[in-house]
Design a protein around this motif. Structure first.
Motif, PDB file in Angstrom:
ATOM      1  N   ALA A 186       0.848  -1.201   0.000  1.00  0.00           N
ATOM      2  CA  ALA A 186       0.000   0.000   0.000  1.00  0.00           C
ATOM      3  C   ALA A 186       0.880   1.246   0.000  1.00  0.00           C
ATOM      4  O   ALA A 186       1.919   1.283   0.664  1.00  0.00           O
ATOM      5  CB  ALA A 186      -0.894  -0.012   1.231  1.00  0.00           C
ATOM      6  N   PRO A 187       0.469   2.267  -0.753  1.00  0.00           N
ATOM      7  CA  PRO A 187       1.238   3.512  -0.764  1.00  0.00           C
ATOM      8  C   PRO A 187       1.383   4.082   0.653  1.00  0.00           C
ATOM      9  O   PRO A 187       0.420   4.118   1.415  1.00  0.00           O
ATOM     10  CB  PRO A 187       0.400   4.447  -1.638  1.00  0.00           C
ATOM     11  CG  PRO A 187      -0.430   3.535  -2.479  1.00  0.00           C
ATOM     12  CD  PRO A 187      -0.702   2.330  -1.626  1.00  0.00           C
ATOM     13  N   GLY A 188       2.609   4.456   0.984  1.00  0.00           N
ATOM     14  CA  GLY A 188       2.876   5.036   2.295  1.00  0.00           C
ATOM     15  C   GLY A 188       3.067   4.028   3.420  1.00  0.00           C
ATOM     16  O   GLY A 188       3.313   4.417   4.553  1.00  0.00           O
ATOM     17  N   SER A 189       2.957   2.735   3.113  1.00  0.00           N
ATOM     18  CA  SER A 189       3.096   1.709   4.150  1.00  0.00           C
ATOM     19  C   SER A 189       4.567   1.440   4.466  1.00  0.00           C
ATOM     20  O   SER A 189       5.468   1.812   3.711  1.00  0.00           O
ATOM     21  CB  SER A 189       2.421   0.407   3.702  1.00  0.00           C
ATOM     22  OG  SER A 189       3.146  -0.166   2.620  1.00  0.00           O
ATOM     23  N   ILE A 243       5.824  -1.428   4.381  1.00  0.00           N
ATOM     24  CA  ILE A 243       6.261  -2.399   3.374  1.00  0.00           C
ATOM     25  C   ILE A 243       6.754  -1.665   2.128  1.00  0.00           C
ATOM     26  O   ILE A 243       7.799  -2.010   1.570  1.00  0.00           O
ATOM     27  CB  ILE A 243       5.134  -3.403   3.036  1.00  0.00           C
ATOM     28  CG1 ILE A 243       4.766  -4.219   4.275  1.00  0.00           C
ATOM     29  CG2 ILE A 243       5.542  -4.315   1.884  1.00  0.00           C
ATOM     30  CD1 ILE A 243       3.531  -5.087   4.105  1.00  0.00           C
ATOM     31  N   GLU A 244       6.031  -0.644   1.701  1.00  0.00           N
ATOM     32  CA  GLU A 244       6.468   0.133   0.553  1.00  0.00           C
ATOM     33  C   GLU A 244       7.804   0.816   0.847  1.00  0.00           C
ATOM     34  O   GLU A 244       8.693   0.850  -0.004  1.00  0.00           O
ATOM     35  CB  GLU A 244       5.430   1.184   0.176  1.00  0.00           C
ATOM     36  CG  GLU A 244       5.855   1.978  -1.049  1.00  0.00           C
ATOM     37  CD  GLU A 244       4.968   3.166  -1.333  1.00  0.00           C
ATOM     38  OE1 GLU A 244       4.539   3.305  -2.487  1.00  0.00           O
ATOM     39  OE2 GLU A 244       4.718   3.955  -0.397  1.00  0.00           O
ATOM     40  N   ALA A 245       7.963   1.331   2.062  1.00  0.00           N
ATOM     41  CA  ALA A 245       9.221   1.984   2.440  1.00  0.00           C
ATOM     42  C   ALA A 245      10.375   0.983   2.382  1.00  0.00           C
ATOM     43  O   ALA A 245      11.462   1.309   1.899  1.00  0.00           O
ATOM     44  CB  ALA A 245       9.104   2.588   3.835  1.00  0.00           C
ATOM     45  N   ALA A 246      10.140  -0.230   2.849  1.00  0.00           N
ATOM     46  CA  ALA A 246      11.176  -1.265   2.798  1.00  0.00           C
ATOM     47  C   ALA A 246      11.546  -1.585   1.355  1.00  0.00           C
ATOM     48  O   ALA A 246      12.721  -1.718   1.011  1.00  0.00           O
ATOM     49  CB  ALA A 246      10.693  -2.523   3.514  1.00  0.00           C
ATOM     50  N   GLN A 247      10.537  -1.693   0.505  1.00  0.00           N
ATOM     51  CA  GLN A 247      10.762  -1.979  -0.916  1.00  0.00           C
ATOM     52  C   GLN A 247      11.577  -0.860  -1.561  1.00  0.00           C
ATOM     53  O   GLN A 247      12.544  -1.119  -2.280  1.00  0.00           O
ATOM     54  CB  GLN A 247       9.422  -2.153  -1.622  1.00  0.00           C
ATOM     55  CG  GLN A 247       9.534  -2.561  -3.064  1.00  0.00           C
ATOM     56  CD  GLN A 247       8.159  -2.689  -3.687  1.00  0.00           C
ATOM     57  OE1 GLN A 247       7.328  -1.784  -3.574  1.00  0.00           O
ATOM     58  NE2 GLN A 247       7.908  -3.832  -4.319  1.00  0.00           N
ATOM     59  N   LYS A 248      11.204   0.392  -1.283  1.00  0.00           N
ATOM     60  CA  LYS A 248      11.926   1.528  -1.855  1.00  0.00           C
ATOM     61  C   LYS A 248      13.360   1.596  -1.333  1.00  0.00           C
ATOM     62  O   LYS A 248      14.257   2.062  -2.040  1.00  0.00           O
ATOM     63  CB  LYS A 248      11.197   2.833  -1.552  1.00  0.00           C
ATOM     64  CG  LYS A 248       9.957   3.025  -2.383  1.00  0.00           C
ATOM     65  CD  LYS A 248       9.287   4.345  -2.084  1.00  0.00           C
ATOM     66  CE  LYS A 248       8.085   4.553  -2.988  1.00  0.00           C
ATOM     67  NZ  LYS A 248       7.427   5.841  -2.718  1.00  0.00           N
ATOM     68  N   TYR A 249      13.573   1.133  -0.115  1.00  0.00           N
ATOM     69  CA  TYR A 249      14.907   1.116   0.475  1.00  0.00           C
ATOM     70  C   TYR A 249      15.797   0.069  -0.201  1.00  0.00           C
ATOM     71  O   TYR A 249      17.007   0.156  -0.172  1.00  0.00           O
ATOM     72  CB  TYR A 249      14.802   0.844   1.978  1.00  0.00           C
ATOM     73  CG  TYR A 249      16.090   0.934   2.713  1.00  0.00           C
ATOM     74  CD1 TYR A 249      16.689   2.161   2.984  1.00  0.00           C
ATOM     75  CD2 TYR A 249      16.728  -0.219   3.169  1.00  0.00           C
ATOM     76  CE1 TYR A 249      17.882   2.242   3.670  1.00  0.00           C
ATOM     77  CE2 TYR A 249      17.924  -0.143   3.858  1.00  0.00           C
ATOM     78  CZ  TYR A 249      18.501   1.089   4.112  1.00  0.00           C
ATOM     79  OH  TYR A 249      19.681   1.163   4.794  1.00  0.00           O
ATOM     80  N   GLY A 250      15.156  -0.915  -0.836  1.00  0.00           N
ATOM     81  CA  GLY A 250      15.915  -1.930  -1.562  1.00  0.00           C
ATOM     82  C   GLY A 250      15.795  -3.335  -1.011  1.00  0.00           C
ATOM     83  O   GLY A 250      16.498  -4.244  -1.453  1.00  0.00           O
TER      84      GLY A 250
END
Length: 74
Positions: A23-26, A28-35
């Motif tokens: 979900a946007p802003g979650s 999990i999304e932050a972890a994905q964007k971090y790599g």
């Protein structure tokens, strides 16, 4: 103490879907964007808790062997 168990197929699919499409802003999304490779988490969720422990123990044993070899070389 709570007993560990494998996820039901429904629980697994729900968790895998959240990891595949965070979900946007979650977090999990932050972890994905971090790599962080979320597919590795999905792979781990396919295993039972006992299987995860077996893999962790095998990895620990391998690291201990490597550490021993490195110490002997120094």
């Amino acid at each position: 103490m709570r007993e560990l168990r494998a996820l039901t197929p429904e629980e697994f699919e729900r968790a895998a879907e959240k990891l595949r499409n965070p979900a946007p802003g979650s977090h999990i999304e932050a972890a994905q964007k971090y790599g962080i490779d979320l597919t590795l988490l999905i792979e781990q969720l396919r295993l039972t808790p006992a299987q995860r422990i077996e893999r962790l123990e095998a990895a620990t044993e391998s690291l201990e062997k490597i550490r021993g070899i490195a110490r002997r070389r120094n």
